[in-house]
Motif scaffolding. Structure first.
Motif, mmCIF file in Angstrom:
data_model
loop_
_atom_site.group_PDB
_atom_site.id
_atom_site.type_symbol
_atom_site.label_atom_id
_atom_site.label_comp_id
_atom_site.label_asym_id
_atom_site.label_seq_id
_atom_site.Cartn_x
_atom_site.Cartn_y
_atom_site.Cartn_z
ATOM 1 N N LYS A 107 11.517 27.845 -7.127
ATOM 2 C CA LYS A 107 11.227 29.001 -6.270
ATOM 3 C C LYS A 107 12.220 30.126 -6.571
ATOM 4 C CE LYS A 107 8.193 26.956 -3.360
ATOM 5 N NZ LYS A 107 6.761 27.258 -3.501
ATOM 6 N N ALA A 122 8.270 38.874 -0.615
ATOM 7 C CA ALA A 122 9.188 38.930 0.534
ATOM 8 C C ALA A 122 10.630 39.022 0.039
ATOM 9 C CB ALA A 122 9.011 37.669 1.379
ATOM 10 N N VAL A 147 12.047 31.445 7.088
ATOM 11 C CA VAL A 147 11.329 30.739 6.015
ATOM 12 C C VAL A 147 12.360 30.133 5.059
ATOM 13 C CG1 VAL A 147 9.646 30.959 4.152
ATOM 14 C CG2 VAL A 147 9.470 32.444 6.171
ATOM 15 N N LYS A 149 13.000 27.533 1.845
ATOM 16 C CA LYS A 149 12.271 26.861 0.769
ATOM 17 C C LYS A 149 13.219 26.090 -0.137
ATOM 18 C CE LYS A 149 8.540 30.266 0.533
ATOM 19 N NZ LYS A 149 7.633 31.017 -0.332
ATOM 20 N N GLY A 156 4.820 19.647 -1.973
ATOM 21 C CA GLY A 156 4.210 20.498 -0.952
ATOM 22 C C GLY A 156 4.895 20.445 0.396
ATOM 23 N N VAL A 159 8.748 23.600 1.963
ATOM 24 C CA VAL A 159 8.844 24.875 2.678
ATOM 25 C C VAL A 159 8.792 24.613 4.173
ATOM 26 C CG1 VAL A 159 7.719 27.085 3.132
ATOM 27 C CG2 VAL A 159 7.852 26.199 0.795
ATOM 28 N N ILE A 161 9.100 26.457 8.003
ATOM 29 C CA ILE A 161 9.176 27.708 8.762
ATOM 30 C C ILE A 161 9.650 27.375 10.179
ATOM 31 C CG2 ILE A 161 7.848 29.686 9.627
ATOM 32 C CD1 ILE A 161 6.203 29.476 7.057
ATOM 33 N N GLU A 191 13.662 33.371 2.833
ATOM 34 C CA GLU A 191 12.805 34.544 2.647
ATOM 35 C C GLU A 191 12.529 35.252 3.957
ATOM 36 O OE1 GLU A 191 9.939 32.810 -0.876
ATOM 37 O OE2 GLU A 191 9.059 34.013 0.730
ATOM 38 N N ASP A 192 12.248 36.557 3.864
ATOM 39 C CA ASP A 192 11.737 37.279 5.029
ATOM 40 C C ASP A 192 10.341 36.756 5.343
ATOM 41 O OD1 ASP A 192 14.025 38.718 4.815
ATOM 42 O OD2 ASP A 192 13.080 40.459 3.850
ATOM 43 N N PHE A 193 10.036 36.663 6.614
ATOM 44 C CA PHE A 193 8.724 36.168 7.032
ATOM 45 C C PHE A 193 7.685 37.278 6.918
ATOM 46 C CE2 PHE A 193 5.439 35.427 10.234
ATOM 47 C CZ PHE A 193 5.086 34.121 9.951
ATOM 48 N N LEU A 194 6.574 36.969 6.279
ATOM 49 C CA LEU A 194 5.482 37.940 6.159
ATOM 50 C C LEU A 194 4.300 37.474 6.989
ATOM 51 C CD1 LEU A 194 5.514 38.464 2.280
ATOM 52 C CD2 LEU A 194 6.549 39.931 4.008
ATOM 53 N N GLU A 198 -3.555 34.876 3.986
ATOM 54 C CA GLU A 198 -3.188 34.399 2.651
ATOM 55 C C GLU A 198 -4.440 34.158 1.834
ATOM 56 O OE1 GLU A 198 -0.219 31.205 2.135
ATOM 57 O OE2 GLU A 198 0.057 31.426 4.295
ATOM 58 N N ILE A 288 3.424 35.215 -2.487
ATOM 59 C CA ILE A 288 4.119 34.144 -1.765
ATOM 60 C C ILE A 288 4.697 33.173 -2.781
ATOM 61 C CG2 ILE A 288 3.749 32.086 -0.327
ATOM 62 C CD1 ILE A 288 3.663 34.311 1.515
ATOM 63 N N GLU A 289 3.895 32.834 -3.782
ATOM 64 C CA GLU A 289 4.378 31.927 -4.826
ATOM 65 C C GLU A 289 3.447 31.966 -6.029
ATOM 66 O OE1 GLU A 289 3.979 27.732 -4.342
ATOM 67 O OE2 GLU A 289 2.022 27.887 -3.413
HETATM 68 N N1 LIG Z 1 7.704 34.644 3.157
HETATM 69 C C1 LIG Z 1 6.787 33.979 3.846
HETATM 70 N N2 LIG Z 1 6.309 34.493 5.004
HETATM 71 C C2 LIG Z 1 5.408 33.822 5.745
HETATM 72 N N3 LIG Z 1 4.900 32.625 5.402
HETATM 73 C C3 LIG Z 1 5.326 32.064 4.258
HETATM 74 C C4 LIG Z 1 6.280 32.705 3.421
HETATM 75 N N4 LIG Z 1 6.510 31.914 2.361
HETATM 76 C C5 LIG Z 1 5.745 30.822 2.528
HETATM 77 N N5 LIG Z 1 5.028 30.898 3.661
HETATM 78 C C6 LIG Z 1 4.072 29.897 4.163
HETATM 79 O O1 LIG Z 1 4.444 28.611 3.686
HETATM 80 C C7 LIG Z 1 3.423 28.086 2.838
HETATM 81 C C8 LIG Z 1 4.038 27.305 1.699
HETATM 82 O O2 LIG Z 1 4.869 28.148 0.937
HETATM 83 P P1 LIG Z 1 4.748 28.197 -0.640
HETATM 84 O O3 LIG Z 1 5.787 29.129 -1.168
HETATM 85 O O4 LIG Z 1 3.338 28.466 -1.006
HETATM 86 O O5 LIG Z 1 5.227 26.746 -1.046
HETATM 87 P P2 LIG Z 1 4.499 25.412 -1.529
HETATM 88 O O6 LIG Z 1 3.044 25.707 -1.745
HETATM 89 O O7 LIG Z 1 5.217 25.091 -2.776
HETATM 90 O O8 LIG Z 1 4.764 24.449 -0.437
HETATM 91 C C9 LIG Z 1 2.633 29.296 2.390
HETATM 92 O O9 LIG Z 1 1.310 28.960 2.058
HETATM 93 C C10 LIG Z 1 2.709 30.188 3.624
HETATM 94 O O10 LIG Z 1 1.762 29.798 4.590
#
Ligand SMILES: Nc1ncnc2c1ncn2[C@@H]1O[C@H](COP(=O)(O)OP(=O)(O)O)[C@@H](O)[C@H]1O
Ligand SMILES: [Mg+2]
Length: 427
Positions: A107, A122, A147, A149, A156, A159, A161, A191-194, A198, A288-289
């Motif tokens: 990440k 973010a 957030v 990570k 999976g 992450v 929150i 990370e900042d929360f967005l 999605e 987001i990723e």
């Molecule tokens: N900066 C962010 N703000 C809000 N929600 C986020 C943020 N980053 C991740 N998320 C939530 O967390 C989920 C998983 O994060 P992600 O980076 O896709 O990791 P992974 O799929 O590897 O678990 C995302 O699908 C989203 O719903």
């Protein structure tokens, strides 16, 4: 040409189903595959991480192209392995090498890459156990939610929150000091929360050119209304309603093109699929990723919409001529609904006999994930079991057919969400 697909999920069944219709492909194999891939290809019992065995199989069976479905073999370096073995060098593995796979495998790497290339995402900072105190100070000045990570692959689950600062501090401690996810959490990205809807968009690249595949939205949580634990995905819809031509242009100009330019700047020839996990932040798409493969269940709605020959795309990619590909996308909406084992994503039973009365047609497709053959019967072998994809003129009519198809699938303790796609209907 002969093609070997690696994996055993719904995504791999879709890829095999699509490849089996190609005029370009003679022999098609899936390793290890499932009860669904058996209908369209030959299953080969080899683990996707056993590169030596895969290599041997490829030589013995004159495989021309290998298509890894999931990230594991890529992040572990299957492309590098084939490149370094003289006997395997002529076999094309359609995926990124270990270094380029870091876009998904780390990440922190992905965030640095986005920052360097001005790709909207973010705001963030990353920390290790040595900077644990700074990490605590950093989140203390931030508004909730938080957030956190784990940097590396954590199946999976990496992450988290958190709604409160206390909870965030605790998770931070678990990740950095207690190594909750092993070495995957020795670095943590905060990370900042967005806020926003999605969705994902996909590109297929040969290292020099890329084509853009349709976008999709998936439904991750186990419960109705997107509540409860995270799963591998309970359903998906493609296209998504706010993806207008202008919005797609914005995504391409601000995200997709700079990503491939950035990879070139780092001297990385990215071969394979890129999954852009995006969020619509008040009209501004942000990343987001990245994933370095197709999504599952997104593949179950994206690939059925592709009318072009997938074998031809692979052959063009091998010759670095993907820009000549004919990209013919069916305009209809495709939805998919996953049936899962009762209890999933926590403990569940396997080996349940599956009855499938839904038949495949141009409008309705049954894709297998956690299934296998056992003494002539199809039985469950995983949490997510069968997905039914269907087409319609709009989301409601596609959903109606997906749910009709699901009614024809039966196994003990089967569960599915009844609200897939509903949030997109009145947008
Ligand atoms: N900066 C962010 N703000 C809000 N929600 C986020 C943020 N980053 C991740 N998320 C939530 O967390 C989920 C998983 O994060 P992600 O980076 O896709 O990791 P992974 O799929 O590897 O678990 C995302 O699908 C989203 O719903
Ligand atoms: Mg994700």
């Amino acid at each position: 040409m002969n093609v070997l697909i690696l994996g055993s999920g719904g995504r791999e069944h879709v890829l095999a189903w699509k490849a089996s219709q190609s005029a370009k492909i003679d022999k098609l194999y899936v390793a290890p595959g499932n009860a669904g891939t058996l209908e369209v290809a030959d299953n080969v019992s080899i683990n996707v991480k056993d590169f030596k065995e895969i290599g041997k199989f490829c030589v013995d069976n004159k495989i021309d192209i290998v298509v890894p479905g999931s990230e594991d073999p890529l992040v572990e370096g299957i492309v590098d392995f084939f490149r370094d073995e003289p006997q395997l060098q002529s076999i094309y593995v359609f995926g990124p090498d270990k270094q380029a796979a870091q876009l998904e495998g780390s990440k922190e790497y992905a965030k640095e890459f986005m920052l360097e290339n001005d790709i909207p995402t973010a705001g963030y900072r990353s920390f290790t156990s040595e900077s644990f105190d700074e990490a605590k100070q950093y989140i203390a000045q931030k508004p909730a939610p938080y957030v956190l990570k784990a940097d590396g692959l954590a199946a999976g689950k990496g992450v988290v929150i958190c709604d409160t600062l206390d909870a965030a501090n605790q998770v931070l401690e678990e990740m950095l000091l207690d190594e909750k996810f092993g070495s995957a959490s020795s670095t943590v990205v905060i990370e900042d929360f967005l806020q926003g809807i999605e969705f994902s968009i996909f590109a297929m690249s040969d290292g020099e050119n890329y084509i853009i595949l349709p976008e999709a939205k998936d439904y991750k949580r186990i419960g109705e209304g997107d509540t409860g634990l995270n799963t591998g995905g309970m359903g998906a819809v493609s296209p998504v309603p706010f993806m207008t031509e202008d919005y797609l242009k914005k995504v391409e100009q601000e995200i997709i093109a700079p990503t491939f330019d950035g990879l070139r700047k780092r001297n990385m020839q990215f071969v394979g699929f890129v999954f852009f996990g995006l969020i619509n932040d008040n009209g501004q798409p942000k990343v987001i990723e990245y994933n370095v493969r197709m999504g599952d269940p997104e593949t179950e709605v994206v690939f059925p919409r592709i009318a072009s020959d997938f074998g031809e795309w692979l052959e063009l990619a091998k010759n670095k001529r993907l820009k000549d590909a004919n990209v013919d996308i069916r305009p209809d909406t495709c939805t998919t609904v996953f049936t899962v084992s009762g209890g999933y994503p926590e403990a569940y039973e396997k080996g349940k006999q599956i009855q499938i009365d839904t038949t495949n047609s141009d409008e309705q497709l049954v894709f297998h994930a956690g299934t296998k053959m056992s003494e002539g019967d199809i039985v469950t072998s995983g949490g997510r079991v069968i997905a039914v994809s269907a087409f319609g003129k709009n989301i409601p009519s596609a959903l109606e057919k997906s749910y009709q198809g699901v009614k024809g699938v039966q196994f003990d303790a089967m569960y599915y969400r009844t609200d897939i796609g509903k949030d997109l209907i009145n947008l």
